[in-house]
Enzyme design. Sequence first.
Site, short mmCIF file in Angstrom:
data_model
loop_
_atom_site.label_atom_id
_atom_site.label_comp_id
_atom_site.label_asym_id
_atom_site.label_seq_id
_atom_site.Cartn_x
_atom_site.Cartn_y
_atom_site.Cartn_z
N CYS A 11 0.87 -1.20 -0.04
CA CYS A 11 0.06 -0.09 0.00
C CYS A 11 0.89 1.28 0.00
CB CYS A 11 -1.17 0.20 1.26
SG CYS A 11 -1.58 -1.57 1.53
N HIS A 37 -9.38 2.67 -1.64
CA HIS A 37 -8.17 2.58 -1.51
C HIS A 37 -7.62 1.65 -2.97
CE1 HIS A 37 -4.41 1.32 0.12
NE2 HIS A 37 -4.74 0.15 0.94
#
Lengths: 129, 390
Positions: B87, B336
């Site tokens: 991420c 996301h």
Amino acid sequence: MSEKPTIEAYLKNIEEGHFKAYKCVDCGMIIAPPSGSCYGCGSSNMKWAEVSGKGKLVSFTVIHVAPDQFAEEAPYYVAIVELAEGTRVSARLLGFDPLKPEQVRLGINLKLDYEKGKSGATYLAFKPA
Amino acid sequence: MPLNNTNIVSAAQTKFGALTGVTLREIFSEAVDKATIHAGIPKKDIQAAFIGSFIPEMLVHQGHTAPLLLDFAGLKGIPATRHEDACASGATALRAAIMAIESGLYDTVLVAGVEKMTSVSTSKVTEALAAAADDQFESSIGLTFPGVFAIAAVAHMQKYGTTEEDMALVAVKAHKNAATNPLAQFQKEITLEKAMTPRYVAWPLKLFDCSPISDGAAALVLTSNEKAKKYTDLPVKITGTGQASASMNLCDRSDLTSFSASVDASRQAYKMAGLKPKDMDFAVVHDCFTIAEIIASEDIGFFKPGEGAKAVRDGITALDGDKPINPMGGLKAVGHPVGATGVKQAVVIYRELIGDAGPNQVANHDTALMHNFGGTGATCVVNIMRRADL
Ligand SMILES: [Zn+2]
């Protein structure tokens, strides 16, 4: 017990119900899961070590939404356990109702166990001492 | 010494969400166009590209993505490298670009992040995301990504008295901020009662504690002081940057109530910028789960350990609070798309700092911090940004 430990052998030991940790030859630190270098002194010289099987519950969760291979087992507990020898491992937690996690107290004494999953694999596990 | 040659002169993102009918390269190219030609920056000025993308191999069966994406976006020929740090892929790409400018190697570069996640089933995405955890010792016993943060939440609850309701309040705030952000996946407020719906993903984390699966891209143009004025009167400077790593396995970390990589990266960034947490007007932090925002707000030094939840309860981190956090809605409500997130965070800070955040504008917008972390917190990047006119 004298051969150089490998991850493959570590996982096989769990599969066979005989968990062993790594031990740093140079400073004696007990290490599990395996690491290529000692957290205490940086040495990469490791041997096998038997452990007492005693531990304490550090934290945990109950997995409700699981990956496909574990879906049939959900909900199930996964915990972080600190062994009496000082190192911490991730393991399944047995002996508690997965729908009543609020009844589980951190810090309780645990002992080493194993769980045969529906997937066929054997997981490192702990249950109340 | 603060960095003094890195300027963001343009920043843009696509809509985040389930972007049906468009593929990875089309989403990427849209963000690049918005950040370049639509902002008056000719593509021929871009000398190199730094791309963040996590797992296109597993999600869209495409490797070697950097040249492919650049070719489609009309930037063929220039050096193109993809960065993969789960991420944090977007932020590590940004850091590489910062180093490239500060070294004097290039004057003007592109930073872009992209992920296309909704073209495969949810269980396939879950399996792919698990690649960011330790496959041999964590994933193999059935520990999931939400599970990792749930374990951190339980430790935080035990040590500091943080509650499920505190976490739900982070979700309520995220949705409130995203309600006025047209690029957000969820442009809808939720009540505390709804956020507390007991649909557990990994106890004590519930559905509304988790960020969604999203598609999207974001892009920045970075340039040197000499070239910055050519593109804008109001650049944003990156004056401090930090990056740290930590054990991948949760069990190898001595403290589960804090992420050491966040603390280490923040210290580096503050030291480099010569600034302190009290100098920050607001922050954009990595709220992949609600507990992650609470812990991040402590790890970046905005609040003392254990006081992050109280700050949420007291409205200090709200859009109109003293220390707004995730003023446009965070990962939780904006979405996301993993590789895009770190770049999008910089886009949010850029827009807030130059006063271009519309209804989501924070009151004080001179200096801010971005915090992006990878996977279970094994990688963290923190950047400190200021308006160039200060
Ligand atoms: Zn040692």
